[in-house]
Structure formats: structure tokens, C-alpha cells
Scaffold this active site. Structure first.
Site, PDB file in Angstrom:
ATOM      1  N   LYS A  44     -48.090  36.625 -30.317  1.00 58.99           N
ATOM      2  CA  LYS A  44     -49.512  36.808 -30.641  1.00 58.99           C
ATOM      3  C   LYS A  44     -49.824  38.279 -30.903  1.00 58.99           C
ATOM      4  CE  LYS A  44     -51.943  32.935 -30.695  1.00 58.99           C
ATOM      5  NZ  LYS A  44     -52.803  32.570 -31.843  1.00 58.99           N
ATOM      6  N   GLU A 104     -53.702  36.765 -23.506  1.00 55.95           N
ATOM      7  CA  GLU A 104     -52.309  36.825 -23.024  1.00 55.95           C
ATOM      8  C   GLU A 104     -51.618  38.104 -23.504  1.00 55.95           C
ATOM      9  OE1 GLU A 104     -50.265  34.837 -21.011  1.00 55.95           O
ATOM     10  OE2 GLU A 104     -52.093  33.826 -20.427  1.00 55.95           O
TER      11      GLU A 104
HETATM   12  P1  GDP Z   1     -52.472  30.239 -19.903  1.00 53.35           P
HETATM   13  O1  GDP Z   1     -53.373  31.162 -19.161  1.00 53.35           O
HETATM   14  O2  GDP Z   1     -52.617  30.340 -21.382  1.00 53.35           O
HETATM   15  O3  GDP Z   1     -51.042  30.312 -19.449  1.00 53.35           O
HETATM   16  O4  GDP Z   1     -53.035  28.755 -19.573  1.00 53.35           O
HETATM   17  P2  GDP Z   1     -52.476  27.583 -18.642  1.00 53.35           P
HETATM   18  O5  GDP Z   1     -53.635  26.656 -18.438  1.00 53.35           O
HETATM   19  O6  GDP Z   1     -51.234  26.982 -19.193  1.00 53.35           O
HETATM   20  O7  GDP Z   1     -52.107  28.305 -17.262  1.00 53.35           O
HETATM   21  C1  GDP Z   1     -53.065  28.989 -16.508  1.00 53.35           C
HETATM   22  C2  GDP Z   1     -52.449  29.399 -15.185  1.00 53.35           C
HETATM   23  O8  GDP Z   1     -52.207  28.228 -14.399  1.00 53.35           O
HETATM   24  C3  GDP Z   1     -51.105  30.125 -15.275  1.00 53.35           C
HETATM   25  O9  GDP Z   1     -51.120  31.183 -14.351  1.00 53.35           O
HETATM   26  C4  GDP Z   1     -50.087  29.065 -14.839  1.00 53.35           C
HETATM   27  O10 GDP Z   1     -48.907  29.599 -14.264  1.00 53.35           O
HETATM   28  C5  GDP Z   1     -50.919  28.332 -13.795  1.00 53.35           C
HETATM   29  N1  GDP Z   1     -50.438  26.977 -13.445  1.00 53.35           N
HETATM   30  C6  GDP Z   1     -50.199  26.499 -12.210  1.00 53.35           C
HETATM   31  N2  GDP Z   1     -49.775  25.244 -12.267  1.00 53.35           N
HETATM   32  C7  GDP Z   1     -49.751  24.895 -13.571  1.00 53.35           C
HETATM   33  C8  GDP Z   1     -49.400  23.693 -14.259  1.00 53.35           C
HETATM   34  O11 GDP Z   1     -49.014  22.699 -13.673  1.00 53.35           O
HETATM   35  N3  GDP Z   1     -49.512  23.706 -15.625  1.00 53.35           N
HETATM   36  C9  GDP Z   1     -49.953  24.822 -16.303  1.00 53.35           C
HETATM   37  N4  GDP Z   1     -50.081  24.785 -17.631  1.00 53.35           N
HETATM   38  N5  GDP Z   1     -50.282  25.971 -15.671  1.00 53.35           N
HETATM   39  C10 GDP Z   1     -50.179  26.004 -14.329  1.00 53.35           C
END
Ligand code: GDP
Length: 332
Positions: free
Chosen positions: A161, A131
Site C-alpha cells: 500500500k 496500515e
Molecule cells: P487490520 O487492522 O487491517 O489488520 O484489520 P483486522 O480486522 O484484520 O485486524 C484487526 C486487529 O485484530 C489486528 O490487530 C489483528 O491481529 C487482531 N485480531 C485478533 N484476532 C483476530 C482474528 O481472529 N481475525 C482477524 N482478522 N484479526 C484478529
């Protein structure tokens, strides 16, 4: 004479990586100490049951005196700083808390190590993250981000981070500590929290299959991530601390996939080819600033550490859906 057992202190023992790492270090014969936060931590009992071989110490990354005490109790050879507020979406809602824990907490832990280890014997691992790169087009190398890529974090989490990353580098350079950062791309699995998109999807898919839920609400489906299996990544963390000299490493798969691709494979796993009727988009799950695409280049880790991920993308989706089917089947 028997070998003296190595001792490890893990912050974030109740989290995804803490669990995988505790198992790995236990298999290698370590004495393991885990920092647990809060007066009534609801995960204490679960952690004690699953990891009876881990000695829990009450401490908090925002309270340096508690970290010094933890160091004095554990007397570790290796410290793994995995604790953090780790969810990007949450960090937008609680940016100051995220800065205190995920950013300044690293400084507190490093200082606790420095003050209790005047001879620089302890090895320190900091959990850095992809990130920090931000995924913007201008700083995206063709083969993926590596240890020399430029940073442009896109969330309070990424910014915090990045502070942790640089303060670790600074302590290495200023005090000659064996302090390294592993820059890990997204890593998932059966221990992932449901607030992350992969587990949210596999949990919902399992529940849809069992008739417990009829749809899932998600944010944007186009962002791409380099998703690996967390069990593979803790092996890389450990290897970083066994090197002759302290260096930072990227751990990644070298592949990137969209959320849509993850959804497609997850639904296929339960025999559904067209997932569209089961998925609704909800702006509540979209972020003020999005990281478009993350792709890591693990070349240095493969060459120097001899590390390589074992689980591939389809294998990861399968493992997570099958795990969620098993636990959802047994839940009332
Ligand atoms: P990150 O890469 O650490 O932000 O891990 P996440 O699993 O939280 O999110 C990964 C990607 O999924 C990001 O681009 C989010 O915007 C997208 N995303 C889409 N829908 C969702 C949702 O309902 N929950 C989360 N956590 N992420 C989502």
C-alpha cells in the site's frame, strides 16, 4: 439544457467500499462502471442484483491492457482505485501476490489513466491505509497520525500500500495529474468481510445468541484500532475528488479502542456481560508482526473537506450486531 452526467470507474466494486461508494454515486446521479475480475467471479450475480445501475467491465489490476480497455469503455471523469488484496493476515501468506495486486496494480491503473487521458481531465483516487503507519511507539503522534506522519508498515500489505501511495504522489508531481490518496483508518460495517475481526465477532455473537455457535476463536485482543463506519468514509473519498487542487487526506474517527472493548460491547448487545467463557485464543490468528495501536487525526479532512464521521464506536458495534442478527435469523 440538462447537466451531463458524471461518469465514475470503480475498481473493487464487489468489495465493502465499492458497494458503499456505488450507492453514494448513484444517489448523486453518476453513471457508474465497475471492474470485475476473473472468468467466473462468484460475486458477479450478487453485484448485478444489488447494483443493476452499475455497468460491469471485466478487467484485472495485474493486466494493464485490460485496464486501458476499461478506461476506453467507461470514459470516466473519476476513477476510484479500491481494489486490493486487503487482508493483513492473508498478505503474510501471499506476499508476492499482494505486492503485484495491491502495490504494482496501482501503477498499472495510473498508467492506464495517463495513456488514455492526455489532457489530464480524469481525477484519480487511491485507497491508502493506516496500515502504512505501523503503530510503533516511536512514530506515534499524541493526537494521532496525520498526513505528515512518518511511515513504518508492518506487513506485506502495508508495504504494498505504501508503494501505491507514493506512486500516486509521484504521478501527481510528474505528470500534473489530479491523483490523490485517502489514508483511511479501519472502516467497518454490514458489508465487511468475516475475515476481519469486527465482522468475525459480530457474526459469531449473532450466531451465539441464536444457538448456532458456542464460542469464537480469536488472536490477540489487546491491539487497538481507530474504527469508523465505511458508509461515512466513502463520502470523504468523493469529497477529495471535488476539491480545487489534489491533496491527500486522513479519514479517521480520532478515537482508538481495543478488540477487547469491541468484544465487550458486541456481547452486551445480546445481553451477555461476561464474554470470557465464549472466547478462545488461537495462535493461528496472530500475526508475525502486529500493529499495536492505530489512531488517526482527521483534523484536515474536517477543516478542508467539511467531512466528519457520523457513526460513533458504540453505534458501529450496534449496527453490525443488529445486522448480523437479522441475516442469521433468516438463514436456514
Ligand atoms: P487490520 O487492522 O487491517 O489488520 O484489520 P483486522 O480486522 O484484520 O485486524 C484487526 C486487529 O485484530 C489486528 O490487530 C489483528 O491481529 C487482531 N485480531 C485478533 N484476532 C483476530 C482474528 O481472529 N481475525 C482477524 N482478522 N484479526 C484478529
Amino acid at each position: 439544457m440538462a447537466d451531463v452526467k458524471k461518469r465514475a470507474l470503480i475498481t473493487g466494486i464487489t468489495g465493502q467500499d465499492g458497494g458503499h461508494l456505488a450507492k453514494l454515486l448513484h444517489s448523486k446521479g453518476y453513471d457508474i462502471f465497475g471492474i470485475i475480475r476473473g472468468q467466473h467471479n462468484t460475486r458477479r450475480q450478487i453485484t448485478e442484483r444489488e447494483f443493476p445501475y452499475v455497468t460491469l467491465i471485466e478487467a484485472d489490476l495485474v493486466d494493464q491492457s485490460s485496464l486501458i480497455r476499461a478506461m476506453q469503455i467507461a470514459k470516466p471523469d473519476e476513477v476510484y482505485n479500491l481494489a486490493a488484496i486487503s487482508h493483513v493476515g492473508y498478505s503474510f501468506k501471499n506476499p508476492q501476490l499482494t505486492s503485484d495486486v495491491t502495490g504494482k496494480g496501482v501503477l498499472n491503473m495510473l498508467e492506464a489513466v495517463r495513456l488514455t487521458d492526455p489532457d489530464n481531465k480524469v481525477r484519480f483516487y487511491q485507497a491508502s491505509t493506516s496500515e502504512m503507519f505501523g503503530g510503533l511507539e516511536y512514530n506515534r503522534p499524541e493526537k494521532g497520525y496525520d498526513e505528515d506522519s512518518s511511515f513504518h508498515p508492518r506487513s506485506p500489505y502495508g508495504v504494498a500500500k505504501l508503494y501505491g501511495h507514493w506512486i500516486t504522489t509521484n504521478y501527481r508531481e510528474s505528470y500534473n495529474m489530479f491523483a490523490v490518496s485517502g489514508i483511511l483508518f479501519n472502516h467497518e460495517g454490514d458489508r465487511r468481510g468475516v475475515e476481519f475481526v469486527t465482522r468475525k465477532i459480530t457474526n459469531a455473537v449473532a450466531r451465539i445468541k441464536l444457538g448456532k455457535q458456542d464460542h469464537i476463536e480469536l488472536g490477540d485482543l489487546w491491539p487497538k484500532r481507530d474504527w469508523g463506519y465505511a458508509g461515512d468514509y466513502v463520502e470523504g473519498m468523493w469529497r477529495m475528488l471535488q476539491q480545487d487542487k489534489p491533496e491527500d487526506f486522513v479519514l479517521a474517527t480520532g478515537e482508538t479502542h481495543s478488540i477487547e472493548e469491541f468484544l465487550t460491547l458486541a456481547f452486551k448487545e445480546i445481553g451477555i456481560d461476561d464474554w470470557k467463557p465464549y472466547v478462545k485464543q488461537n495462535p493461528a490468528f496472530m500475526r508475525p508482526a502486529e500493529v499495536d495501536l492505530l489512531l488517526g487525526n482527521p483534523e484536515k479532512a474536517e477543516r478542508v473537506l467539511g467531512w466528519k464521521r457520523k457513526v460513533d464506536f458504540p453505534g458501529l458495534v450496534k449496527l453490525m450486531v443488529q445486522h448480523d442478527l437479522t441475516i442469521e435469523e433468516t438463514k436456514i
